[in-house]
Enzyme design. Structure first.
Site, short mmCIF file in Angstrom:
data_model
loop_
_atom_site.label_atom_id
_atom_site.label_comp_id
_atom_site.label_asym_id
_atom_site.label_seq_id
_atom_site.Cartn_x
_atom_site.Cartn_y
_atom_site.Cartn_z
N LYS A 13 0.84 -1.21 0.00
CA LYS A 13 0.00 0.00 0.00
C LYS A 13 0.87 1.26 0.00
CE LYS A 13 -2.05 -1.16 3.87
NZ LYS A 13 -1.33 -2.42 4.14
N ARG A 88 -9.59 0.65 8.95
CA ARG A 88 -9.16 -0.73 9.23
C ARG A 88 -10.20 -1.48 10.02
NH1 ARG A 88 -3.31 0.34 9.05
NH2 ARG A 88 -2.19 -1.60 9.37
N ARG A 127 11.63 -5.84 5.03
CA ARG A 127 11.45 -4.41 4.68
C ARG A 127 12.44 -3.56 5.48
NH1 ARG A 127 5.77 -2.03 5.19
NH2 ARG A 127 5.77 -3.51 6.92
N ARG A 153 11.41 -1.67 11.23
CA ARG A 153 10.27 -1.40 12.11
C ARG A 153 10.13 -2.49 13.18
NH1 ARG A 153 5.33 0.01 8.12
NH2 ARG A 153 4.25 -1.25 9.68
N ARG A 164 -0.37 -9.10 13.15
CA ARG A 164 -1.01 -8.09 12.29
C ARG A 164 -1.82 -8.76 11.18
NH1 ARG A 164 4.19 -5.32 10.61
NH2 ARG A 164 2.89 -4.13 9.17
P1 AP5 Z 1 4.90 -1.60 1.77
O1 AP5 Z 1 4.60 -0.76 0.59
O2 AP5 Z 1 5.65 -0.99 2.90
O3 AP5 Z 1 3.55 -2.32 2.28
P2 AP5 Z 1 2.31 -1.76 3.13
O4 AP5 Z 1 1.10 -2.45 2.63
O5 AP5 Z 1 2.33 -0.28 3.15
O6 AP5 Z 1 2.72 -2.38 4.52
P3 AP5 Z 1 2.57 -1.87 6.02
O7 AP5 Z 1 3.17 -2.99 6.84
O8 AP5 Z 1 3.13 -0.50 6.22
O9 AP5 Z 1 1.08 -1.89 6.21
P4 AP5 Z 1 0.37 -2.02 7.51
O10 AP5 Z 1 -1.00 -1.78 7.05
O11 AP5 Z 1 0.57 -3.25 8.29
O12 AP5 Z 1 1.10 -0.94 8.45
P5 AP5 Z 1 0.82 0.58 8.77
O13 AP5 Z 1 2.08 1.32 8.62
O14 AP5 Z 1 -0.39 1.05 8.06
O15 AP5 Z 1 5.69 -2.90 1.24
C1 AP5 Z 1 6.14 -3.88 2.13
C2 AP5 Z 1 7.51 -4.44 1.65
O16 AP5 Z 1 7.31 -5.11 0.42
C3 AP5 Z 1 8.58 -3.35 1.38
O17 AP5 Z 1 9.83 -3.84 1.74
C4 AP5 Z 1 8.49 -3.12 -0.14
O18 AP5 Z 1 9.75 -2.69 -0.67
C5 AP5 Z 1 8.12 -4.52 -0.63
N1 AP5 Z 1 7.29 -4.49 -1.83
C6 AP5 Z 1 6.29 -3.63 -2.13
N2 AP5 Z 1 5.74 -3.93 -3.32
C7 AP5 Z 1 6.40 -5.03 -3.77
C8 AP5 Z 1 6.29 -5.82 -4.95
N3 AP5 Z 1 5.38 -5.55 -5.90
N4 AP5 Z 1 7.13 -6.89 -5.08
C9 AP5 Z 1 8.06 -7.17 -4.12
N5 AP5 Z 1 8.21 -6.44 -2.99
C10 AP5 Z 1 7.39 -5.38 -2.82
O19 AP5 Z 1 0.42 0.48 10.31
C11 AP5 Z 1 1.35 0.14 11.29
C12 AP5 Z 1 0.65 0.07 12.64
O20 AP5 Z 1 0.07 1.34 12.95
C13 AP5 Z 1 -0.51 -0.91 12.75
O21 AP5 Z 1 -0.08 -2.23 13.03
C14 AP5 Z 1 -1.31 -0.30 13.90
O22 AP5 Z 1 -0.70 -0.55 15.12
C15 AP5 Z 1 -1.20 1.18 13.61
N6 AP5 Z 1 -2.26 1.67 12.70
C16 AP5 Z 1 -2.07 2.24 11.48
N7 AP5 Z 1 -3.25 2.56 10.95
C17 AP5 Z 1 -4.20 2.18 11.84
C18 AP5 Z 1 -5.62 2.23 11.84
N8 AP5 Z 1 -6.31 2.74 10.79
N9 AP5 Z 1 -6.27 1.73 12.91
C19 AP5 Z 1 -5.62 1.23 13.98
N10 AP5 Z 1 -4.27 1.14 14.03
C20 AP5 Z 1 -3.57 1.61 12.98
#
Ligand code: AP5
Length: 207
Positions: A13, A88, A127, A153, A164
């Site tokens: 994402k 979410r 990552r 992270r 997660r």
């Molecule tokens: P990346 O693009 O970083 O993936 P992502 O989907 O953004 O992953 P996140 O882990 O950041 O999502 P998340 O939803 O768990 O965490 P968030 O930060 O929102 O890609 C991942 C890896 O894959 C990278 O290394 C990239 O290079 C690689 N990659 C990408 N595309 C690729 C491809 N096509 N092929 C190969 N490799 C590829 O949330 C973190 C925490 O914050 C949550 O756990 C929670 O505690 C809190 N939080 C955030 N939002 C909320 C909410 N709305 N409600 C409650 N808690 C929340």
């Protein structure tokens, strides 16, 4: 365009949102990035969120909803936005609908990025993010340059990633029928190079 990017942890994402903002001219609104910034700045909100985030748990709805409400009031969000990581939970989606109804600007597209579970674990665990630029890398698929200042992270340890993923399946996946009923879901295969996935998302947004 007012887009929600929906997908499990590490489905790409953030990577795709950063590519789409240039093409679409709208900001990325990432609750994960906003919460990490608050944590780094040591604000009260950041301290409250930190205990949930480092355990790989969801931050309480009221905290995240308040954060998004404030962000969407800023001028740059008036022309549209890409929500990354929000909503979410169903209460978050309902709160988002209520906020956008007040602004008469409903969500236009929900892009669901689909990636198999075993790949998600590998993507998260390997990552790395550059502290200075926020650029996202992957030790195997998108190696960082030698001068990057890399951060791993805390919630990308395998046990936290599995928690997660379980929360995504148990809680966040309820958003699929929520948005399907309104005909907003565009399903995109998230396996392939980041360029290939960007093209698929572009097609899905046009279709
Ligand atoms: P990346 O693009 O970083 O993936 P992502 O989907 O953004 O992953 P996140 O882990 O950041 O999502 P998340 O939803 O768990 O965490 P968030 O930060 O929102 O890609 C991942 C890896 O894959 C990278 O290394 C990239 O290079 C690689 N990659 C990408 N595309 C690729 C491809 N096509 N092929 C190969 N490799 C590829 O949330 C973190 C925490 O914050 C949550 O756990 C929670 O505690 C809190 N939080 C955030 N939002 C909320 C909410 N709305 N409600 C409650 N808690 C929340």
């Amino acid at each position: 365009m007012r887009i929600v990017l929906l997908g499990p942890p590490a489905s790409g994402k953030g990577t795709q949102a950063k590519r789409l903002i240039g093409k679409l001219g709208v900001p990325q609104v990432s609750t994960g990035d906003m919460l990490r910034a608050a944590k780094k700045a040591g604000t009260e909100l950041g301290k409250k969120a930190a205990e949930f985030m480092s355990a790989g748990a969801l931050v309480p709805d009221e905290v995240v909803i308040g954060l998004v409400e404030e962000r969407l009031k800023l001028d740059d969000a008036k022309k549209g936005f890409i929500l990354d990581g929000f909503p979410r939970t169903v209460p978050q989606a309902e709160a988002l609908d209520a906020m956008l109804e007040r602004l008469a600007s409903p969500i236009t597209h929900v892009v669901q990025i689909d990636v198999a579970r075993d790949l998600l674990v590998e993507r998260a665990v390997l990552r790395r993010t550059d502290k200075r630029t926020g650029q996202i890398y992957h030790l195997k698929y998108n190696p960082p340059p030698s001068d990057a200042e890399l951060e791993h992270r805390a919630d990308d340890q395998e046990d936290k990633v599995l928690k997660r993923l379980a929360d995504y399946e148990a809680i966040t996946s309820a958003l699929l029928p929520y948005y399907e009923k309104r005909g907003l879901i565009r399903k995109v295969d998230g396996v392939g190079t980041p360029d290939e996935v960007t093209v698929r998302i572009g097609d899905a947004l046009e279709g």
